[in-house]
Design an enzyme around this catalytic site. Structure first.
Site, short mmCIF file in Angstrom:
data_model
loop_
_atom_site.label_atom_id
_atom_site.label_comp_id
_atom_site.label_asym_id
_atom_site.label_seq_id
_atom_site.Cartn_x
_atom_site.Cartn_y
_atom_site.Cartn_z
N LYS A 1 0.85 -1.20 0.00
CA LYS A 1 0.00 0.00 0.00
C LYS A 1 0.88 1.23 0.00
O LYS A 1 2.07 1.19 0.34
CB LYS A 1 -0.92 0.01 1.23
N ASP B 1 -1.92 -1.26 10.39
CA ASP B 1 -2.22 -1.28 8.96
C ASP B 1 -3.02 -2.51 8.53
O ASP B 1 -3.59 -2.52 7.44
CB ASP B 1 -0.92 -1.27 8.14
#
Length: 268
Positions: free
Chosen positions: A8, A131
C-alpha cells in the site's frame, strides 16, 4: 493455498496526537499498489514459517506466525507451514508485513472454512497491527485513530502510472515517530483527496517528511527528482523510506533506478 499479498501507499499522512497508551492518532488515505509478496499455507506436522528472499527471522515475533496463533487461540486449527516469499521491501512504509499477516488470516479462514465475516476479520487484524485491517478489503480507505478506523472512499488511480523507488535506507517505525511533532491537522483528507490530482502537491503532505528528509537527504532528493521527471504528485509513503510518484507516463523514468530499487508499473 496461495495468496498474493500486495503493498500500500499513503496519500497524505498527518500525525495528529500522541495517545496515553504510547501510540499516535493519525489521518491518512491508504491505497493498494501492485507489489506483491506470496504467502502459501500447507499442512504440516508442526507450526512453522519458511521465508525466502529476505533476511527476516522466522520467530514468534513474525506477524505471520502471530496471525496463525491468534486464530488458533479461537479455533481448533491443525498445524501448518506458512511459506513467505518476500518481494515488498522492508522498512519502506509499504505495509508488507501487515499485508502478509492479513493474508494468513484470509487464507486460514478460507482453507479451514471458518466463515469469519469481513468485519470480524478486520477486528482480528487490528490486534496484529495498525495497517492490517486495511488489507482485508484492499480498497482505497480514509483512516483515522491508529489507522484501524477505516472509511471507504471513492478514489481510482488506475488511469495513472504509480512508480516507486526504495533507496537503501531502512527506517523503523519507532525511529520515524520519535522525530515527528503531533499536531491537529488543518486539512481534511476526505476533502483534499477530491481535489484535482494536479493540486495534491500543494495541499496533501506526509508529516514524516519534514524530519526524515533532514536526516536522510536522499529520500527528499528522490521526491524532487520525480517532480523534475514530470510526476503529478510525489510523496514518501508511510514512515518511509520508499517514495512514490504518480505519472501520466513512465517514459524517461529509468534514471530513477540510480536512487535505489525501482518499481515501474510493469513490475509493480
Amino acid at each position: 493455498m496461495l495468496k498474493f499479498a500486495n503493498a500500500k501507499i499513503n496519500i497524505g499522512l498527518h500525525i495528529t496526537e500522541k495517545r496515553s497508551d504510547g501510540y499516535h492518532n493519525l489521518e491518512t488515505v491508504f491505497y493498494p499498489v501492485k507489489i506483491y509478496d506470496a504467502v502459501e499455507i500447507t499442512p504440516s506436522q508442526e507450526v512453522a514459517l519458511q521465508i525466502w528472499n529476505s533476511d527476516l527471522i522466522a520467530d514468534d515475533n513474525n506477524l505471520c506466525l502471530r496471525a496463525y496463533r491468534l486464530l488458533s487461540s479461537i479455533y481448533d486449527l491443525p498445524p501448518v507451514t506458512i511459506h513467505l516469499l518476500k518481494n515488498i521491501p522492508i522498512g519502506a512504509g509499504l505495509g508488507g508485513g501487515s499485508s502478509d499477516a492479513t493474508a494468513v488470516l484470509l487464507l486460514l479462514n478460507e482453507q479451514f472454512s471458518l466463515n469469519i465475516s469481513t468485519e470480524e476479520l478486520k477486528q482480528l487484524a487490528a490486534k496484529l497491527g495498525a495497517d492490517c485491517p486495511f488489507f482485508v478489503e484492499n480498497k482505497a480507505m480514509y483512516a483515522v485513530g491508529i489507522g484501524t478506523d477505516l472509511e471507504e472512499i471513492a478514489l481510482d488511480l488506475s488511469s495513472y502510472q504509480i512508480v516507486l523507488v526504495k533507496p537503501d535506507i531502512h527506517i523503523s517505525t519507532a525511529e520515524a515517530y520519535s522525530q515527528v511533532l503531533p499536531k491537529p491537522s488543518e486539512l481534511d483528507l476526505r476533502q483534499a483527496i477530491n481535489l484535482p490530482i494536479q493540486e495534491w502537491k500543494y495541499t496533501i503532505k506526509n508529516d514524516f517528511e519534514f524530519s526524515l528528509f533532514e536526516k536522510y537527504p536522499l529520500i527528499g532528493d528522490i521526491k524532487n527528482k520525480m517532480y523534475e521527471l514530470g510526476a503529478i504528485y510525489a510523496s514518501m509513503s508511510g514512515s518511509g523510506s520508499s517514495v512514490y510518484g504518480i505519472f501520466d507516463t513512465t517514459d524517461g523514468l529509468e534514471d530513477l533506478k540510480h536512487y535505489g530499487q525501482l518499481f515501474l508499473p510493469t513490475n509493480l
